[in-house]
Design a protein around this motif. Sequence first.
Motif, short mmCIF file in Angstrom:
data_model
loop_
_atom_site.label_atom_id
_atom_site.label_comp_id
_atom_site.label_asym_id
_atom_site.label_seq_id
_atom_site.Cartn_x
_atom_site.Cartn_y
_atom_site.Cartn_z
N ILE A 97 62.55 5.03 27.32
CA ILE A 97 63.70 4.56 26.57
C ILE A 97 64.92 4.68 27.46
N ARG A 98 65.67 3.58 27.57
CA ARG A 98 66.84 3.54 28.45
C ARG A 98 68.09 3.20 27.63
N PRO A 99 68.75 4.22 27.08
CA PRO A 99 70.02 3.95 26.39
C PRO A 99 71.13 3.74 27.41
N ALA A 100 72.11 2.95 27.05
CA ALA A 100 73.27 2.73 27.92
C ALA A 100 74.53 2.76 27.06
N ILE A 130 63.05 9.59 28.65
CA ILE A 130 64.35 9.05 28.28
C ILE A 130 65.23 9.04 29.52
N ASP A 131 65.67 7.84 29.91
CA ASP A 131 66.52 7.63 31.07
C ASP A 131 67.98 7.74 30.63
N MET A 132 68.63 8.81 31.01
CA MET A 132 70.02 9.05 30.61
C MET A 132 71.01 8.56 31.68
N GLY A 133 70.53 7.84 32.67
CA GLY A 133 71.35 7.41 33.80
C GLY A 133 72.52 6.52 33.45
N LYS A 134 72.43 5.76 32.36
CA LYS A 134 73.52 4.86 31.99
C LYS A 134 74.26 5.32 30.74
N VAL A 135 74.00 6.57 30.33
CA VAL A 135 74.72 7.13 29.19
C VAL A 135 76.03 7.70 29.71
N THR A 136 77.15 7.18 29.18
CA THR A 136 78.47 7.59 29.66
C THR A 136 79.05 8.76 28.86
N TYR A 137 78.53 8.98 27.66
CA TYR A 137 79.02 10.07 26.81
C TYR A 137 77.89 10.47 25.87
N LEU A 138 77.73 11.77 25.67
CA LEU A 138 76.70 12.28 24.77
C LEU A 138 77.32 13.33 23.86
N ALA A 139 77.38 13.04 22.58
CA ALA A 139 77.91 13.98 21.60
C ALA A 139 76.85 15.04 21.29
N GLY A 140 77.29 16.13 20.70
CA GLY A 140 76.37 17.20 20.31
C GLY A 140 75.27 16.70 19.39
N ALA A 141 75.58 15.73 18.54
CA ALA A 141 74.57 15.17 17.65
C ALA A 141 73.46 14.49 18.45
N GLY A 142 73.80 13.90 19.57
CA GLY A 142 72.80 13.28 20.45
C GLY A 142 71.89 14.32 21.06
N LEU A 143 72.45 15.48 21.43
CA LEU A 143 71.62 16.57 21.93
C LEU A 143 70.65 17.04 20.85
N GLY A 144 71.13 17.10 19.63
CA GLY A 144 70.27 17.49 18.52
C GLY A 144 69.11 16.53 18.32
N VAL A 145 69.38 15.25 18.48
CA VAL A 145 68.32 14.24 18.36
C VAL A 145 67.29 14.43 19.46
N LEU A 146 67.74 14.70 20.68
CA LEU A 146 66.81 14.92 21.79
C LEU A 146 65.93 16.14 21.53
N GLN A 189 54.37 14.61 24.99
CA GLN A 189 55.41 15.26 25.77
C GLN A 189 56.60 14.35 25.95
N MET A 190 57.77 14.96 26.15
CA MET A 190 58.99 14.21 26.39
C MET A 190 59.67 14.75 27.63
N GLY A 191 60.16 13.85 28.45
CA GLY A 191 60.94 14.20 29.62
C GLY A 191 62.23 13.40 29.62
N VAL A 192 63.24 13.96 30.26
CA VAL A 192 64.53 13.31 30.38
C VAL A 192 64.85 13.23 31.87
N PHE A 193 65.39 12.10 32.30
CA PHE A 193 65.78 11.97 33.71
C PHE A 193 67.07 11.18 33.83
N GLY A 194 67.65 11.21 35.02
CA GLY A 194 68.89 10.48 35.26
C GLY A 194 70.11 11.14 34.66
N VAL A 195 70.03 12.41 34.38
CA VAL A 195 71.14 13.14 33.77
C VAL A 195 72.14 13.49 34.88
N SER A 196 73.37 12.99 34.75
CA SER A 196 74.39 13.28 35.78
C SER A 196 75.77 13.20 35.16
N GLY A 197 76.77 13.47 35.96
CA GLY A 197 78.16 13.37 35.51
C GLY A 197 78.45 14.28 34.34
#
Length: 111
Positions: free
Chosen positions: A14-17, A45-61, A74-82
Amino acid sequence: MIIEIYRENTLCIIRPAGRIDLATVDEFESSLRDQIETAPAKLLIDMGKVTYLAGAGLGVLLATAMTLKGHASQMGVFGVSGRVGELFEVSGFASVLDVHPDELSARGEVH
């Protein structure tokens, strides 16, 4: 927010932007829930193009990771930066979730 979904056998990426905030978190959660219903062995979940993540988004993850564990998936997250990466570090989610630097390592290490 735009969400792209890529499926390959038992893998789903999944690639959210854009922003995952109070206005878009329900859409994000719904997209994840829809993919969980097909019970993929691996969800990345590719977080590379996510520009902002609210606490509610962390809860969903976190909720998604826990649900998948219950389905022997299993779930993995990648592209986490900034700023998103900073949020992962400050909140402790970098040590709670299976976080990888890039897609290649996420594909290889989530098993």
